[in-house]
Scaffold this active site. Structure first.
Site, PDB file in Angstrom:
ATOM      1  N   ALA A  65       0.820  -1.248   0.015  1.00 61.18           N
ATOM      2  CA  ALA A  65       0.196  -0.128  -0.055  1.00 61.18           C
ATOM      3  C   ALA A  65       0.958   1.198  -0.041  1.00 61.18           C
ATOM      4  CB  ALA A  65      -1.089   0.008   1.274  1.00 61.18           C
ATOM      5  N   GLU A 111      -0.275  -9.272  -0.127  1.00 61.14           N
ATOM      6  CA  GLU A 111      -1.776  -9.559  -0.073  1.00 61.14           C
ATOM      7  C   GLU A 111      -2.668  -9.580  -1.176  1.00 61.14           C
ATOM      8  OE1 GLU A 111      -1.278  -6.172   2.688  1.00 61.14           O
ATOM      9  OE2 GLU A 111      -2.096  -7.715   4.362  1.00 61.14           O
ATOM     10  N   GLU A 131       5.288  -4.825   7.325  1.00 62.97           N
ATOM     11  CA  GLU A 131       4.537  -3.965   8.000  1.00 62.97           C
ATOM     12  C   GLU A 131       5.071  -3.516   9.493  1.00 62.97           C
ATOM     13  OE1 GLU A 131       3.223  -5.987   5.926  1.00 62.97           O
ATOM     14  OE2 GLU A 131       1.678  -5.234   4.768  1.00 62.97           O
TER      15      GLU A 131
HETATM   16  N1  CAA Z   1       4.561   3.109  -0.611  1.00 62.91           N
HETATM   17  C1  CAA Z   1       4.972   4.453  -1.344  1.00 62.91           C
HETATM   18  N2  CAA Z   1       6.039   4.541  -2.030  1.00 62.91           N
HETATM   19  C2  CAA Z   1       6.841   3.462  -2.315  1.00 62.91           C
HETATM   20  C3  CAA Z   1       6.560   2.222  -1.694  1.00 62.91           C
HETATM   21  C4  CAA Z   1       5.463   1.974  -0.987  1.00 62.91           C
HETATM   22  N3  CAA Z   1       4.891   1.055  -0.314  1.00 62.91           N
HETATM   23  N4  CAA Z   1       7.426   1.210  -1.989  1.00 62.91           N
HETATM   24  C5  CAA Z   1       8.402   1.923  -2.647  1.00 62.91           C
HETATM   25  N5  CAA Z   1       7.961   3.186  -3.021  1.00 62.91           N
HETATM   26  C6  CAA Z   1       8.596   4.378  -3.721  1.00 62.91           C
HETATM   27  C7  CAA Z   1       9.919   4.629  -2.780  1.00 62.91           C
HETATM   28  O1  CAA Z   1       9.695   5.651  -1.964  1.00 62.91           O
HETATM   29  C8  CAA Z   1      10.789   5.345  -3.941  1.00 62.91           C
HETATM   30  O2  CAA Z   1      10.127   6.546  -4.441  1.00 62.91           O
HETATM   31  P1  CAA Z   1      11.131   7.899  -4.710  1.00 62.91           P
HETATM   32  O3  CAA Z   1      11.912   7.347  -5.837  1.00 62.91           O
HETATM   33  O4  CAA Z   1      10.352   8.764  -4.892  1.00 62.91           O
HETATM   34  O5  CAA Z   1      11.700   7.965  -3.493  1.00 62.91           O
HETATM   35  C9  CAA Z   1      10.389   4.471  -5.322  1.00 62.91           C
HETATM   36  O6  CAA Z   1       9.451   3.766  -4.997  1.00 62.91           O
HETATM   37  C10 CAA Z   1      11.607   3.299  -5.148  1.00 62.91           C
HETATM   38  O7  CAA Z   1      11.582   2.822  -4.180  1.00 62.91           O
HETATM   39  P2  CAA Z   1      13.211   2.531  -3.415  1.00 62.91           P
HETATM   40  O8  CAA Z   1      13.895   3.629  -3.768  1.00 62.91           O
HETATM   41  O9  CAA Z   1      12.944   2.400  -2.077  1.00 62.91           O
HETATM   42  O10 CAA Z   1      13.729   1.298  -3.977  1.00 62.91           O
HETATM   43  P3  CAA Z   1      14.547   0.111  -3.528  1.00 62.91           P
HETATM   44  O11 CAA Z   1      14.934  -0.737  -4.574  1.00 62.91           O
HETATM   45  O12 CAA Z   1      15.790   0.790  -2.819  1.00 62.91           O
HETATM   46  O13 CAA Z   1      13.922  -0.623  -2.578  1.00 62.91           O
HETATM   47  C11 CAA Z   1      11.727  -1.757  -1.684  1.00 62.91           C
HETATM   48  C12 CAA Z   1      12.882  -1.526  -2.850  1.00 62.91           C
HETATM   49  C13 CAA Z   1      12.898  -2.742  -0.753  1.00 62.91           C
HETATM   50  C14 CAA Z   1      10.804  -2.396  -2.114  1.00 62.91           C
HETATM   51  C15 CAA Z   1      11.505  -0.420  -0.617  1.00 62.91           C
HETATM   52  O14 CAA Z   1      10.925   0.293  -1.620  1.00 62.91           O
HETATM   53  C16 CAA Z   1      10.489  -0.949   0.345  1.00 62.91           C
HETATM   54  O15 CAA Z   1      11.041  -1.191   1.305  1.00 62.91           O
HETATM   55  N6  CAA Z   1       9.252  -0.367   0.087  1.00 62.91           N
HETATM   56  C17 CAA Z   1       8.209  -0.499   1.030  1.00 62.91           C
HETATM   57  C18 CAA Z   1       7.861  -1.809   1.339  1.00 62.91           C
HETATM   58  C19 CAA Z   1       6.691  -1.857   2.387  1.00 62.91           C
HETATM   59  O16 CAA Z   1       7.045  -1.532   3.680  1.00 62.91           O
HETATM   60  N7  CAA Z   1       5.453  -2.104   2.197  1.00 62.91           N
HETATM   61  C20 CAA Z   1       4.472  -2.309   2.979  1.00 62.91           C
HETATM   62  C21 CAA Z   1       3.665  -1.120   2.878  1.00 62.91           C
HETATM   63  S1  CAA Z   1       2.381  -0.748   3.856  1.00 62.91           S
HETATM   64  C22 CAA Z   1       1.115  -1.959   3.699  1.00 62.91           C
HETATM   65  O17 CAA Z   1       1.333  -2.481   2.646  1.00 62.91           O
HETATM   66  C23 CAA Z   1       0.062  -2.001   4.572  1.00 62.91           C
HETATM   67  C24 CAA Z   1      -1.117  -3.241   4.088  1.00 62.91           C
HETATM   68  O18 CAA Z   1      -0.977  -4.256   4.773  1.00 62.91           O
HETATM   69  C25 CAA Z   1      -2.130  -2.911   3.115  1.00 62.91           C
END
Ligand code: CAA
Length: 257
Positions: A65, A111, A131
């Site tokens: 998300a 999910e 999360e």
């Molecule tokens: N939400 C918003 N933006 C996201 C995102 C997310 N879940 N995941 C990645 N992005 C964005 C980053 O902010 C980045 O944007 P900018 O270039 O504008 O900074 C872009 O996508 C590329 O991401 P990274 O630079 O972080 O890429 P990376 O290769 O270094 O890392 C990753 C990849 C490990 C997937 C990392 O992006 C990450 O950890 N993402 C979040 C994963 C996460 O925590 N997901 C759970 C979200 S909460 C949820 O889903 C609740 C639920 O149950 C519904």
């Protein structure tokens, strides 16, 4: 014009929905989920579509998300937002659904894949629920669907530690149905979807319902429900055709009725 965050196309009897927000690794924000929901509604209503495939890009199926949409919300605001309940719509979808997953399938992305009936993964797929590191828990079915798919020990481990499962490990643990090289996973997923699309549609819908019901109910009730669904299919043309074709030693010509 609004950005095309989900590409929607027909490949014969298969509806293909491609998440298309690569700059954010397909983070599932409200506008994207609006388009996904609209695509699903369209394919649900279109009789010629018999199976739906949801895919993303090679680098990311979906990284969850959208964190930037929710970081400032209060508990009351989050509780009032129906965004996360949209994942459940996939679980209730009347036709077979398949997730074709490559790269990150994290949080809400994992999910989303789990809410589909089948998962075909590329060798690079990574499934995880990170999360807790954000100070929350999975909110779109992760704790529930992982517990059902993997059992207590593995679900607890994945949810509590945020450890990601690679494609091969996910396959060996029964989370995904098949793994293919990155170059061919989508082609293979579409080929499987086409096979699913050729099934008698009412029987496929009943089969989905029965398996889903069994996951939610006790043995006796589930067996009763299965028998009722089994019997109900004897009023369909496809049942008559399927059994007649067997007896006449020919291929059945199903009509979905
Ligand atoms: N939400 C918003 N933006 C996201 C995102 C997310 N879940 N995941 C990645 N992005 C964005 C980053 O902010 C980045 O944007 P900018 O270039 O504008 O900074 C872009 O996508 C590329 O991401 P990274 O630079 O972080 O890429 P990376 O290769 O270094 O890392 C990753 C990849 C490990 C997937 C990392 O992006 C990450 O950890 N993402 C979040 C994963 C996460 O925590 N997901 C759970 C979200 S909460 C949820 O889903 C609740 C639920 O149950 C519904």
């Amino acid at each position: 014009m609004a950005a095309e965050l989900v590409k929607s196309e027909r490949r014969g009897p298969v509806g293909l929905l491609t998440l298309n927000r690569p700059q954010a690794l397909n983070a599932l924000n409200h506008p994207l989920m609006d388009q996904l929901e609209a695509g699903l509604d369209r394919f649900a209503a279109e009789a010629a579509v018999r199976c739906v495939v949801i895919t993303g890009g090679e680098r990311a199926f979906a990284a969850g998300a959208d964190i930037k949409e929710m970081d400032r919300l209060s508990a009351a605001q989050m509780a009032a937002d129906s965004h996360l309940s949209r994942w459940d719509k996939l679980g209730d979808f009347p036709k077979p659904t398949l997730a074709a997953v490559s790269g990150f399938a994290l949080g809400g992305g994992c999910e989303l894949a789990l809410a589909c009936d089948l998962i075909v993964a590329s060798e690079s797929a990574q499934f995880g629920q990170p999360e807790l590191a954000l100070g929350v828990i999975p909110g779109a079915g992760g704790t529930v669907r992982l517990a059902r798919a993997l059992g207590k020990a593995r679900a607890m481990e994945l949810v509590l530690t945020g450890r990601r499962l690679g494609a091969r490990e996910a396959l060996s643990q029964g989370l995904v149905n098949a793994v293919f090289p990155v170059e061919s996973y989508l082609r293979e997923a579409l080929a499987l979807a086409e096979r699913l699309a050729s099934l008698p549609a009412l029987a496929a819908a009943a089969a989905k319902k029965s398996v889903a019901y069994a996951l939610d109910h006790g043995l006796e009730e589930s067996l009763r429900r299965e028998r009722a669904l089994f019997a109900s299919l004897f009023d369909t043309r496809d049942q008559k055709e399927g059994m007649k074709a067997f007896i006449e030693k020919r291929k059945p010509a199903f009509t979905g009725t």
